[in-house]
Design an enzyme around this catalytic site. Structure first.
Site, PDB file in Angstrom:
ATOM      1  N   ARG A  34       2.788  80.060  20.847  1.00 22.26           N
ATOM      2  CA  ARG A  34       3.327  80.647  20.019  1.00 22.26           C
ATOM      3  C   ARG A  34       2.060  82.114  20.358  1.00 22.26           C
ATOM      4  O   ARG A  34       1.771  81.796  20.913  1.00 22.26           O
ATOM      5  CB  ARG A  34       2.964  80.420  18.912  1.00 22.26           C
ATOM      6  CG  ARG A  34       3.034  80.895  17.560  1.00 22.26           C
ATOM      7  CD  ARG A  34       3.022  80.551  16.012  1.00 22.26           C
ATOM      8  NE  ARG A  34       3.685  79.962  15.593  1.00 22.26           N
ATOM      9  CZ  ARG A  34       4.094  79.216  14.830  1.00 22.26           C
ATOM     10  NH1 ARG A  34       2.880  79.310  13.774  1.00 22.26           N
ATOM     11  NH2 ARG A  34       4.962  77.794  14.290  1.00 22.26           N
ATOM     12  N   GLU A  55      10.116  74.255  22.750  1.00 20.65           N
ATOM     13  CA  GLU A  55      11.548  73.443  21.991  1.00 20.65           C
ATOM     14  C   GLU A  55      12.107  72.721  21.966  1.00 20.65           C
ATOM     15  O   GLU A  55      12.035  71.865  22.112  1.00 20.65           O
ATOM     16  CB  GLU A  55      12.735  74.708  21.495  1.00 20.65           C
ATOM     17  CG  GLU A  55      11.790  75.382  19.932  1.00 20.65           C
ATOM     18  CD  GLU A  55      11.399  75.160  19.446  1.00 20.65           C
ATOM     19  OE1 GLU A  55      12.044  74.403  19.254  1.00 20.65           O
ATOM     20  OE2 GLU A  55      10.762  76.308  18.667  1.00 20.65           O
ATOM     21  N   TYR A 138      20.739  73.752  17.476  1.00 18.86           N
ATOM     22  CA  TYR A 138      18.991  74.036  17.388  1.00 18.86           C
ATOM     23  C   TYR A 138      18.341  74.721  18.118  1.00 18.86           C
ATOM     24  O   TYR A 138      18.155  76.016  17.830  1.00 18.86           O
ATOM     25  CB  TYR A 138      18.618  72.659  17.089  1.00 18.86           C
ATOM     26  CG  TYR A 138      16.775  72.810  16.774  1.00 18.86           C
ATOM     27  CD1 TYR A 138      16.662  73.732  15.760  1.00 18.86           C
ATOM     28  CD2 TYR A 138      15.734  72.956  17.677  1.00 18.86           C
ATOM     29  CE1 TYR A 138      15.290  74.750  15.510  1.00 18.86           C
ATOM     30  CE2 TYR A 138      15.060  73.278  17.446  1.00 18.86           C
ATOM     31  CZ  TYR A 138      13.991  73.923  16.373  1.00 18.86           C
ATOM     32  OH  TYR A 138      13.355  74.607  16.384  1.00 18.86           O
ATOM     33  N   ASP A 156      15.496  72.947  11.806  1.00 26.21           N
ATOM     34  CA  ASP A 156      15.200  71.543  12.566  1.00 26.21           C
ATOM     35  C   ASP A 156      15.344  70.982  10.866  1.00 26.21           C
ATOM     36  O   ASP A 156      14.956  71.035   9.840  1.00 26.21           O
ATOM     37  CB  ASP A 156      13.771  71.840  12.843  1.00 26.21           C
ATOM     38  CG  ASP A 156      12.724  72.384  12.590  1.00 26.21           C
ATOM     39  OD1 ASP A 156      12.991  72.923  11.192  1.00 26.21           O
ATOM     40  OD2 ASP A 156      11.667  72.405  12.500  1.00 26.21           O
ATOM     41  N   CYS A 218       2.087  76.964  -3.139  1.00 30.35           N
ATOM     42  CA  CYS A 218       3.477  77.288  -1.913  1.00 30.35           C
ATOM     43  C   CYS A 218       3.690  78.792  -2.502  1.00 30.35           C
ATOM     44  O   CYS A 218       3.626  78.907  -3.565  1.00 30.35           O
ATOM     45  CB  CYS A 218       4.384  76.753  -2.483  1.00 30.35           C
ATOM     46  SG  CYS A 218       5.824  76.514  -1.720  1.00 30.35           S
TER      47      CYS A 218
HETATM   48 FE1  SF4 Z   1       7.907  72.681  -1.032  1.00 30.30          FE
HETATM   49 FE2  SF4 Z   1       7.093  72.788  -3.393  1.00 30.30          FE
HETATM   50 FE3  SF4 Z   1       7.029  74.759  -2.354  1.00 30.30          FE
HETATM   51 FE4  SF4 Z   1       9.135  74.023  -3.260  1.00 30.30          FE
HETATM   52  S1  SF4 Z   1       7.497  74.369  -4.071  1.00 30.30           S
HETATM   53  S2  SF4 Z   1       9.360  74.700  -1.188  1.00 30.30           S
HETATM   54  S3  SF4 Z   1       8.798  71.621  -3.036  1.00 30.30           S
HETATM   55  S4  SF4 Z   1       5.561  72.819  -1.555  1.00 30.30           S
END
Ligand code: SF4
Length: 365
Positions: A34, A55, A138, A156, A218
């Protein structure tokens, strides 16, 4: 009740791309193939050869398993012309252990096609790449996006999971694939599409994991519909799997009495584990059992049962009986060669065959 318009959907897709790229700039995984986002900003371009090699290796295989093989390939064959010029047995030998051996044959065929038909330069579009051996939907999209910044939709397994959750797609896989693809197409930005694809791969590998996704950290949590509905861990839904058939067969490991060399032969080029080395085995396949018992041996010897080895292929499970015998000379009328202990490690032996040999050798003691 609020009705979602096309414009809302467009905005959501755009904001996901912006958040993902920002997160990728800070948290991109360091991988040997990368170019980091910082280097990309400095104008460093990914090498299409490295992107392609990684890949192909990563299909059906984990990053941890691939890294060592990738570096070894690069050291042996630093560019596509060098790989194209390598003898086939050497390429198969270097690939041994990575599995899905048709990929290695296609890899070599692809290198030869790029070297001879494209002057050593990879085509720069998904469309052009797809015409090369072993490059499907892909892989062509991934190479075009990562190496050439074409805004191709890269989907993927990780991206399938992340997208199913982001849009709470409850239709099970594989029926949901067209919808997932459409969502990925809508999210893929025109600027930095390669980094976007890699950011989605990284999110799936590190945060949006199959079990217990770490939604609290996240970057796209505010847009995630599955998280909002509390169904993230249930997605992607999968159609119930059909039970895999079980097949049987036998492997015959002949050991030369004077030096412990093992008798090997090459499997036919077409078919499972094509072109790879093996101790002779009975004719098992995905569709039929092979013969079992000492009578199935391809040549007579004092065969002794040494155990069994089991291996799960994509469409069936195989159990091989392992038989062992000691010989003074090569069996008559059987093509093959003696591989002394120090050479066994470098033979193009798939993992299953390596385990059959180990089972036979251990059984002696
Ligand atoms: Fe995945 Fe949770 Fe992020 Fe939604 S909030 S994309 S379920 S990690």
């Amino acid at each position: 009740m609020q009705v979602k318009t096309k414009a809302d959907g467009h905005q959501a897709a755009e904001s996901i791309a912006v958040r993902m790229l920002g997160w990728y700039d800070r948290h991109a995984r360091i991988l040997p193939w990368r170019v980091s986002p910082a280097d990309r900003r400095q104008g460093v371009k990914p090498d299409p050869y490295r992107v392609w090699l990684s890949e192909v290796m990563l299909q059906q295989t984990t990053v941890a398993a691939v890294s060592g093989y990738f570096l070894d390939f690069l050291q042996r064959w630093p560019n596509v012309e060098a790989l194209a010029a390598a003898p086939s047995e050497e390429v198969m030998g270097a690939w041994a252990g990575l599995g899905y051996y048709a990929r290695a044959r296609n890899l070599h065929a692809c290198a030869k096609a790029v070297a001879s038909e494209h002057g050593g330069v990879f085509p720069s579009t998904a469309e052009g790449l797809k015409r090369l051996p072993g490059i499907g939907d892909y892989t062509s999209a991934a190479i075009a996006a990562i190496a050439f910044d074409e805004p191709a939709a890269v989907v993927d397994g990780n991206i399938e999971r992340v997208t199913s959750r982001l849009f709470a797609i409850e239709t099970p896989l594989p029926q949901s694939r067209p919808l997932i693809r459409a969502r990925v197409e809508a999210m893929t930005p025109r600027l930095r599409p390669g980094d976007f694809a890699q950011s989605m791969m990284d999110l799936g590998a590190t945060i949006c994991t199959p079990r217990r996704p770490a939604c609290v950290i996240c970057p796209v949590q505010p847009s995630c519909e599955a998280q909002g509905k509390g169904i993230a861990e249930r997605l992607p839904a999968k159609a119930p799997k059909r039970a895999k058939p079980s097949r049987r067969g036998a492997a015959f490991v002949a050991v030369r009495r004077c030096d412990g060399a093992v008798f090997l032969r090459r499997r036919p080029a077409l078919g499972m584990l094509g072109d790879m080395a093996e101790p002779p085995t009975s004719g098992w396949s995905a569709k039929a059992d092979g013969a079992t018992g000492a009578d199935a041996a391809p040549f007579p010897a004092a065969w002794k049962e040494a155990g069994t080895v089991a291996h799960g292929f994509t469409h069936f499970d195989l159990t091989l009986e392992v038989w062992r015998a000691e010989l003074d000379a090569a069996p008559k009328g059987t093509d093959g060669w003696w591989s002394p202990p120090e050479r066994l490690l470098t033979e193009a032996l798939p993992t299953l065959m390596r385990r059959a040999i180990e089972t036979a050798l251990v059984s002696k003691s």
